[in-house]
Scaffold this motif. Structure first.
Motif, short mmCIF file in Angstrom:
data_model
loop_
_atom_site.label_atom_id
_atom_site.label_comp_id
_atom_site.label_asym_id
_atom_site.label_seq_id
_atom_site.Cartn_x
_atom_site.Cartn_y
_atom_site.Cartn_z
N UNK A 128 0.83 -1.20 0.00
CA UNK A 128 0.00 0.00 0.00
C UNK A 128 0.87 1.25 0.00
N UNK A 129 1.91 1.26 0.82
CA UNK A 129 2.79 2.43 0.88
C UNK A 129 3.50 2.68 -0.46
N UNK A 130 3.96 1.62 -1.10
CA UNK A 130 4.62 1.79 -2.40
C UNK A 130 3.62 2.27 -3.44
N UNK A 131 2.41 1.71 -3.44
CA UNK A 131 1.39 2.16 -4.39
C UNK A 131 1.05 3.63 -4.19
N UNK A 132 0.96 4.06 -2.94
CA UNK A 132 0.69 5.48 -2.67
C UNK A 132 1.87 6.33 -3.13
N UNK A 133 3.07 5.88 -2.89
CA UNK A 133 4.27 6.58 -3.36
C UNK A 133 4.25 6.75 -4.88
N UNK A 134 3.95 5.66 -5.59
CA UNK A 134 3.90 5.72 -7.05
C UNK A 134 2.76 6.61 -7.53
N UNK A 135 1.61 6.52 -6.87
CA UNK A 135 0.46 7.34 -7.25
C UNK A 135 0.79 8.82 -7.11
N UNK A 163 -2.48 7.06 -16.12
CA UNK A 163 -3.01 5.70 -15.97
C UNK A 163 -2.33 5.01 -14.79
N UNK A 164 -1.01 5.12 -14.71
CA UNK A 164 -0.27 4.50 -13.61
C UNK A 164 -0.73 5.02 -12.26
N UNK A 165 -0.84 6.34 -12.14
CA UNK A 165 -1.24 6.95 -10.88
C UNK A 165 -2.64 6.54 -10.45
N UNK A 166 -3.59 6.56 -11.38
CA UNK A 166 -4.96 6.19 -11.04
C UNK A 166 -5.04 4.72 -10.66
N UNK A 167 -4.37 3.85 -11.40
CA UNK A 167 -4.38 2.43 -11.06
C UNK A 167 -3.75 2.18 -9.68
N UNK A 168 -2.72 2.93 -9.35
CA UNK A 168 -2.09 2.76 -8.03
C UNK A 168 -3.03 3.23 -6.91
N UNK A 169 -3.77 4.30 -7.14
CA UNK A 169 -4.74 4.75 -6.13
C UNK A 169 -5.83 3.70 -5.94
N UNK A 218 -5.69 -7.55 -5.30
CA UNK A 218 -4.37 -7.15 -5.81
C UNK A 218 -4.36 -6.80 -7.28
N UNK A 219 -5.48 -6.92 -7.98
CA UNK A 219 -5.49 -6.77 -9.43
C UNK A 219 -5.10 -5.36 -9.86
N UNK A 220 -5.80 -4.35 -9.35
CA UNK A 220 -5.52 -2.97 -9.78
C UNK A 220 -4.14 -2.51 -9.34
N UNK A 221 -3.73 -2.91 -8.15
CA UNK A 221 -2.39 -2.55 -7.68
C UNK A 221 -1.31 -3.16 -8.56
N UNK A 222 -1.51 -4.42 -8.95
CA UNK A 222 -0.54 -5.08 -9.83
C UNK A 222 -0.47 -4.36 -11.17
N UNK A 223 -1.62 -4.04 -11.74
CA UNK A 223 -1.62 -3.31 -13.01
C UNK A 223 -1.00 -1.93 -12.85
N UNK A 224 -1.26 -1.27 -11.73
CA UNK A 224 -0.65 0.02 -11.47
C UNK A 224 0.86 -0.07 -11.39
N UNK A 225 1.35 -1.10 -10.71
CA UNK A 225 2.79 -1.30 -10.59
C UNK A 225 3.41 -1.63 -11.94
N UNK A 247 -5.69 0.61 -6.71
CA UNK A 247 -5.06 -0.58 -6.14
C UNK A 247 -4.86 -0.47 -4.65
N UNK A 248 -4.49 0.70 -4.17
CA UNK A 248 -4.34 0.91 -2.72
C UNK A 248 -5.68 0.72 -2.01
N UNK A 249 -6.70 1.32 -2.58
CA UNK A 249 -8.05 1.20 -1.99
C UNK A 249 -8.50 -0.25 -2.02
N UNK A 250 -8.26 -0.93 -3.14
CA UNK A 250 -8.65 -2.34 -3.26
C UNK A 250 -7.95 -3.20 -2.21
#
Length: 127
Positions: free
Chosen positions: A7-14, A61-67, A79-86, A69-72
């Protein structure tokens, strides 16, 4: 909270990609002028506006998918949206790295690698 690191990495990327996309979108001319001079001696010199648009779209696209994904991850351990975001983050960073290497901006390329490491970690953890 088994997924805190992810979650922290996804927020960082977002934050990284949405802020960068915002900057490109609202300061398009400034970014375009700087990039035209940055790539003046490369094969990209005539394709800078298209390349900038491509990067802008991928960053958003990356930022939105990471957000999402964090919520998911928080809501249902999905883990689907977070994986796609990453994955989109890694693709975007590879494209940025290619541009920096093409422009022979090795310090800029080194900076991108710093972002790439956590993005790859997110792909690994979320896969």
């Amino acid at each position: 909270m088994n997924n805190v690191a992810s979650i922290l990495i996804l927020i960082f990327l977002a934050i990284s990609f949405i802020q960068s996309g915002y900057d490109k979108l609202f300061y398009w001319k400034d970014n375009l002028d700087w990039l035209k001079s940055h790539f003046a001696q490369t094969k990209l010199k005539n394709h800078v506006p298209l390349a900038l648009l491509n990067i802008l779209i991928l960053e958003l696209i990356s930022g939105v998918l990471c957000i999402v994904g964090s919520i998911e991850l928080i809501v249902n351990n999905g883990r689907v949206f977070g994986l796609y975001g990453a994955i989109f983050s890694c693709i975007t960073l590879i494209m940025l790295l290619f541009g920096q290497r093409l422009a022979k901006d090795y310090d800029g390329a080194r900076t991108i690698v710093i972002y790439f490491i956590p993005a790859v970690m997110a792909v690994y953890w979320l896969n």
